[in-house]
Design a protein around this motif. Structure first.
Motif, PDB file in Angstrom:
ATOM      1  N   HIS A 265       0.882  -1.175  -0.154  1.00  0.00           N
ATOM      2  CA  HIS A 265       0.126  -0.020   0.029  1.00  0.00           C
ATOM      3  C   HIS A 265       1.081   1.339   0.121  1.00  0.00           C
ATOM      4  CE1 HIS A 265      -3.491   2.460   2.143  1.00  0.00           C
ATOM      5  NE2 HIS A 265      -3.274   2.646   0.948  1.00  0.00           N
ATOM      6  N   PHE A 266       0.833   1.942  -1.175  1.00  0.00           N
ATOM      7  CA  PHE A 266       1.749   3.232  -1.039  1.00  0.00           C
ATOM      8  C   PHE A 266       0.999   4.306  -1.952  1.00  0.00           C
ATOM      9  CE2 PHE A 266       2.628   0.900  -4.966  1.00  0.00           C
ATOM     10  CZ  PHE A 266       2.850   1.653  -5.944  1.00  0.00           C
ATOM     11  N   ARG A 267       1.537   5.648  -1.778  1.00  0.00           N
ATOM     12  CA  ARG A 267       0.934   6.500  -2.630  1.00  0.00           C
ATOM     13  C   ARG A 267       2.073   7.209  -3.210  1.00  0.00           C
ATOM     14  NH1 ARG A 267      -2.762  10.368  -3.314  1.00  0.00           N
ATOM     15  NH2 ARG A 267      -2.257  12.485  -3.693  1.00  0.00           N
ATOM     16  N   ALA A 268       2.275   7.421  -4.490  1.00  0.00           N
ATOM     17  CA  ALA A 268       3.145   8.162  -5.488  1.00  0.00           C
ATOM     18  C   ALA A 268       2.849   9.577  -5.690  1.00  0.00           C
ATOM     19  CB  ALA A 268       3.307   7.159  -6.680  1.00  0.00           C
ATOM     20  N   GLU A 269       3.828  10.307  -5.445  1.00  0.00           N
ATOM     21  CA  GLU A 269       3.790  11.621  -5.670  1.00  0.00           C
ATOM     22  C   GLU A 269       4.876  12.039  -6.732  1.00  0.00           C
ATOM     23  OE1 GLU A 269       3.315  12.981  -1.602  1.00  0.00           O
ATOM     24  OE2 GLU A 269       1.218  13.550  -2.162  1.00  0.00           O
ATOM     25  N   GLY A 270       4.743  13.276  -7.350  1.00  0.00           N
ATOM     26  CA  GLY A 270       5.706  13.562  -8.493  1.00  0.00           C
ATOM     27  C   GLY A 270       5.228  13.690  -9.761  1.00  0.00           C
ATOM     28  N   ARG A 271       5.820  13.076 -10.741  1.00  0.00           N
ATOM     29  CA  ARG A 271       5.498  13.024 -12.226  1.00  0.00           C
ATOM     30  C   ARG A 271       3.874  12.700 -12.159  1.00  0.00           C
ATOM     31  NH1 ARG A 271       9.704  11.698 -16.507  1.00  0.00           N
ATOM     32  NH2 ARG A 271       7.972  12.510 -17.854  1.00  0.00           N
ATOM     33  N   GLN A 272       3.778  11.388 -11.631  1.00  0.00           N
ATOM     34  CA  GLN A 272       2.384  10.844 -11.381  1.00  0.00           C
ATOM     35  C   GLN A 272       1.892  10.614 -10.243  1.00  0.00           C
ATOM     36  OE1 GLN A 272       4.835   9.323 -13.494  1.00  0.00           O
ATOM     37  NE2 GLN A 272       3.960  10.352 -15.167  1.00  0.00           N
ATOM     38  N   ASP A 273       0.662  10.947  -9.846  1.00  0.00           N
ATOM     39  CA  ASP A 273       0.019  10.872  -8.421  1.00  0.00           C
ATOM     40  C   ASP A 273      -0.958   9.932  -8.632  1.00  0.00           C
ATOM     41  OD1 ASP A 273      -1.026  11.630  -6.159  1.00  0.00           O
ATOM     42  OD2 ASP A 273      -1.820  13.360  -6.725  1.00  0.00           O
ATOM     43  N   TYR A 274      -0.737   8.725  -7.762  1.00  0.00           N
ATOM     44  CA  TYR A 274      -1.640   7.914  -7.535  1.00  0.00           C
ATOM     45  C   TYR A 274      -1.468   7.030  -6.461  1.00  0.00           C
ATOM     46  CZ  TYR A 274       2.330   4.761  -9.137  1.00  0.00           C
ATOM     47  OH  TYR A 274       3.448   4.326  -9.447  1.00  0.00           O
ATOM     48  N   THR A 275      -2.463   6.320  -5.973  1.00  0.00           N
ATOM     49  CA  THR A 275      -2.363   5.263  -4.884  1.00  0.00           C
ATOM     50  C   THR A 275      -2.698   3.915  -5.362  1.00  0.00           C
ATOM     51  OG1 THR A 275      -3.311   7.205  -3.339  1.00  0.00           O
ATOM     52  CG2 THR A 275      -3.326   4.877  -2.645  1.00  0.00           C
ATOM     53  N   ALA A 276      -1.792   3.270  -4.771  1.00  0.00           N
ATOM     54  CA  ALA A 276      -2.038   1.834  -4.788  1.00  0.00           C
ATOM     55  C   ALA A 276      -2.121   0.836  -3.921  1.00  0.00           C
ATOM     56  CB  ALA A 276      -0.851   1.129  -5.694  1.00  0.00           C
ATOM     57  N   LEU A 277      -3.302  -0.038  -3.777  1.00  0.00           N
ATOM     58  CA  LEU A 277      -3.313  -1.004  -2.872  1.00  0.00           C
ATOM     59  C   LEU A 277      -3.424  -2.353  -3.438  1.00  0.00           C
ATOM     60  CD1 LEU A 277      -3.800  -1.966   0.006  1.00  0.00           C
ATOM     61  CD2 LEU A 277      -6.188  -1.312  -0.058  1.00  0.00           C
ATOM     62  N   ALA A 278      -2.430  -3.194  -3.207  1.00  0.00           N
ATOM     63  CA  ALA A 278      -2.054  -4.636  -4.135  1.00  0.00           C
ATOM     64  C   ALA A 278      -2.036  -5.469  -2.947  1.00  0.00           C
ATOM     65  CB  ALA A 278      -1.175  -4.351  -4.839  1.00  0.00           C
ATOM     66  N   PHE A 279      -2.385  -6.602  -3.397  1.00  0.00           N
ATOM     67  CA  PHE A 279      -2.410  -7.784  -2.396  1.00  0.00           C
ATOM     68  C   PHE A 279      -1.809  -9.149  -3.269  1.00  0.00           C
ATOM     69  CE2 PHE A 279      -5.953  -5.470  -1.024  1.00  0.00           C
ATOM     70  CZ  PHE A 279      -5.980  -5.353   0.542  1.00  0.00           C
ATOM     71  N   ILE A 280      -1.055  -9.884  -2.574  1.00  0.00           N
ATOM     72  CA  ILE A 280      -0.607 -11.223  -2.781  1.00  0.00           C
ATOM     73  C   ILE A 280      -1.222 -12.108  -2.543  1.00  0.00           C
ATOM     74  CG2 ILE A 280       1.466 -12.784  -2.874  1.00  0.00           C
ATOM     75  CD1 ILE A 280       3.208 -10.267  -3.225  1.00  0.00           C
ATOM     76  N   PRO A 281      -2.080 -12.926  -3.104  1.00  0.00           N
ATOM     77  CA  PRO A 281      -3.076 -13.588  -2.429  1.00  0.00           C
ATOM     78  C   PRO A 281      -2.445 -15.022  -1.723  1.00  0.00           C
ATOM     79  CG  PRO A 281      -3.575 -13.352  -4.595  1.00  0.00           C
ATOM     80  CD  PRO A 281      -2.217 -12.839  -4.513  1.00  0.00           C
ATOM     81  N   GLY A 282      -3.044 -15.531  -0.657  1.00  0.00           N
ATOM     82  CA  GLY A 282      -2.852 -16.633   0.143  1.00  0.00           C
ATOM     83  C   GLY A 282      -2.784 -17.952  -0.573  1.00  0.00           C
TER      84      GLY A 282
END
Length: 629
Positions: A265-282
């Motif tokens: 889970h992270f937020r990227a700021e700069g040239r692109q502004d976006y938030t990602a929430l990704a899961f590796i399944p169990g």
């Protein structure tokens, strides 16, 4: 004729739906609460679709009503309903959505669950979101009333889950102004789902972070009470999100009912502004090996769902589930333009880098979790070694392999390089269908005798990526079933054998004879430098595909004519020496062909000519018993 006077149309379910309904009705799964999560998830999707379509067609939501999901209970009538004011469905959309299976992976799920037994079957039902049809685990009849946004007509779909459904037009006053109402007529043992506290706790536990507010009506005439606020989880600071909240969101976005192995889970700021929430399944998603290899990450723009078909990750990370929310794209961007967007390319690069970095950190700091990950998804990651030149070295560092040194465990290439012999210039590997088959391969004998480690590769992609990965830290990948063995000088173990037997005139003459006899079937017959026990083995020529890759290409129809293999003969083998000493030409000819067939059988193939093979065996048996025919 008024719509409420129409006669219902009866339609049979598609065969796959009937199979799935049968499994739901006769389910042994004890936690039937999943039906509510599935219905709420569908309702939330309908609201998201309305948000998206309203960008280009503002009239669809011109009433300005707040999007919401309404769950209503009626203990007296023993019903539970889930209603949304989302996009709704037309008659044709109802038939497509409720009478057929379009969801990728559902057929694979059904085949797997039908083959399962007892507790395993129950576990599988719990792991996989079975969508709308899960309603029939708790209801003996389900009614769906819907009106498409912007439309006038309303329709009711109704079924008892026993092979067919009815669909009929209904009076507008009994239907939502816009959206869909699903009414479950609950079975006797499902009466608990009319209790407010029971339903409220299920909603909060399983659907607490659906990005649409959920309200609950305890009984007819009661005021709705808000259960969740519809705040998107990914917009909250990580420090304010509990593991349980992450797990609940993962289950909603993935359609699985396990726990994620890892969360990014992270937020990227700069040239692109976006938030990602990704899961590796169990656990492995049921669509993991679908031929299209599409990912399932969802793209949002300013919290408006746009599509789940954008290539937000490379295909070798298609098991990752989650969302990306960006403010850098226009809300009215078409799905076609998304794929060509440089913004998407930059987001894809950033999210891919973060996921791989998380896996690297896992490999360094949590070996047991990484082992679980590799067992689940290692074969998929290796597709990237073949496809992604830019990240090939990074993926090779992540890769783990069974080897002749590893036993039941796996080893990294760094560990392989640390144990290489002096003057060893290649990373040796052998590919095939199973570890047992590979361990029994005669081609391994010389490498074992010299204590040289060999990678044992059993995934289909293992026959491809070594051809596209020329080296790792300066060491080339070399198949031990192709070309010369190159074992001279690495150790003395094979150099101490009885050289007189290897160079005997009888053996040399027999090899010349076999080369002439088998000229139509093999490219060459030669003394082997890799065999220590077996009499013979087959190897591929130096150039072209190795033995396993050639079989795969032929089986897929991508190779019309296979190259002739090379038959290698162990000159120090006692049987070979005795055969070479025989002067009977018929016997020598039979022996040459039988040695070739033995090599083919050891390689997992059939004899060249099964009938001729049987005849030659019979002649040798007769000779051995003194009754030569």
């Amino acid at each position: 004729m008024r719509t409420d006077e129409r006669q219902p149309e009866q339609h049979p379910f598609e065969a796959d739906v009937s199979r799935l309904l049968h499994m739901m009705v006769h389910s042994v799964y004890s936690d039937k609460d999943v039906f509510l999560r599935e219905l709420i998830s569908n309702a939330a999707d309908a609201c998201e679709k309305l948000r998206y379509e309203s960008i280009s067609q503002p009239n669809l939501s011109a009433d300005g009503a707040q999007l919401q999901i309404l769950v209503s209970l009626d203990e007296d009538k023993q019903t539970l309903s889930v209603e949304d004011n989302g996009i709704g469905m037309s008659r044709e959309e109802m038939i497509d959505a409720l009478g057929t299976i379009a969801r990728s992976g559902t057929r694979a799920f059904m085949e797997r669950i039908e083959a399962a037994k007892g507790g395993e079957k129950a576990e599988l039902i719990g792991q996989f979101g079975v969508g709308f049809y899960s309603s029939f685990m708790v209801a003996d009849r389900v009614d769906v009333i819907s009106r498409r946004a912007g439309g006038e007509e309303a329709w009711r779909w109704s079924s008892d889950g026993k092979g067919s459904y009815d669909i009929v037009g209904v009076d507008g006053s009994s239907a939502p102004t816009r959206g869909t109402r699903v009414v479950l007529h609950l079975m006797g043992e499902a009466k608990k789902y009319t209790a407010r506290w029971t339903v409220k706790s299920i909603i909060r536990e399983q659907s607490g972070h659906v990005p649409v507010p959920i309200r609950l009506v305890e009984k007819e005439g009661s005021d709705p009470q808000q259960v969740t606020d519809g705040l998107a989880l990914w917009t909250k600071p990580k420090t304010e999100i509990s593991k349980q909240e992450y797990d609940d969101f993962y289950r909603g976005v993935s359609g699985q009912y396990d726990e994620p192995l890892h969360t990014v889970h992270f937020r990227a700021e700069g040239r692109q502004d976006y938030t990602a929430l990704a899961f590796i399944p169990g656990s492995q998603p049921f669509d993991l090996f679908d031929p299209d290899r599409h990912g399932r990450m969802k793209l949002y723009v300013k919290r408006v769902f746009i599509t789940d078909e954008a290539e937000l990750l490379p295909r070798y990370l298609r098991f990752v589930r989650g969302i990306v929310d960006t403010a850098d794209m226009p809300l009215n961007i078409s799905r076609e333009m998304i794929q060509e967007s440089p913004i998407l390319a930059a987001i894809r690069k950033g999210v891919t880098g973060r996921v791989l970095a998380a896996l690297e950190k896992m490999a360094e700091n949590d070996a047991q979790t990484f082992k679980t990950f590799w067992d689940l998804f290692g074969a998929i990651i290796k597709e990237g070694i073949y496809e992604d030149f830019e990240r090939r070295v990074q993926l090779l560092k992540l890769a783990r392999f069974r080897t002749t040194f590893s036993g039941q465990e796996t080893r990294s290439l760094a560990e392989y390089l640390a144990d290489m012999k002096d003057r060893q210039t290649a990373i040796y590997y052998i590919s095939g269908s199973s570890i047992d088959q590979l361990n029994a391969s005669p081609q391994l004998e010389g490498f074992r005798a010299k204590n040289i480690e060999v990678l044992l590769l059993t995934d289909s992609v293992d026959s491809f990526w070594p051809t596209n990965a020329p080296d790792y830290e300066g060491k080339t990948f070399k198949s031990i079933t192709q070309g010369a063995a190159d074992l001279d000088g690495l150790d003395d173990a094979l150099n101490n054998r009885d050289n007189s037997s290897q160079s005997s005139a009888d053996v040399a003459a027999f090899i010349d004879f076999a080369r002439a006899t088998l000229a139509e079937a093999v490219a060459d017959v030669r003394v082997s430098a890799r065999l220590t026990q077996s009499a013979v083995c087959l190897v591929a020529p130096e150039h072209g595909p190795d033995r396993q890759l050639e079989k795969i290409l032929q089986g897929a129809g991508r190779l019309q004519t296979a190259s002739k293999p090379i038959l290698e003969i162990n000159a120090g083998n006692e049987l070979v020496r005795e055969i070479a000493a025989m002067k009977d030409q018929v016997f020598r000819q039979d022996a040459a062909w039988l040695l070739l067939d033995e090599a083919r059988i050891l390689d997992g193939d059939r004899p060249v000519d099964p009938r001729a093979f049987a005849d030659r065996q019979a002649r040798l048996f007769s000779l051995a018993m003194g009754r030569r025919s």
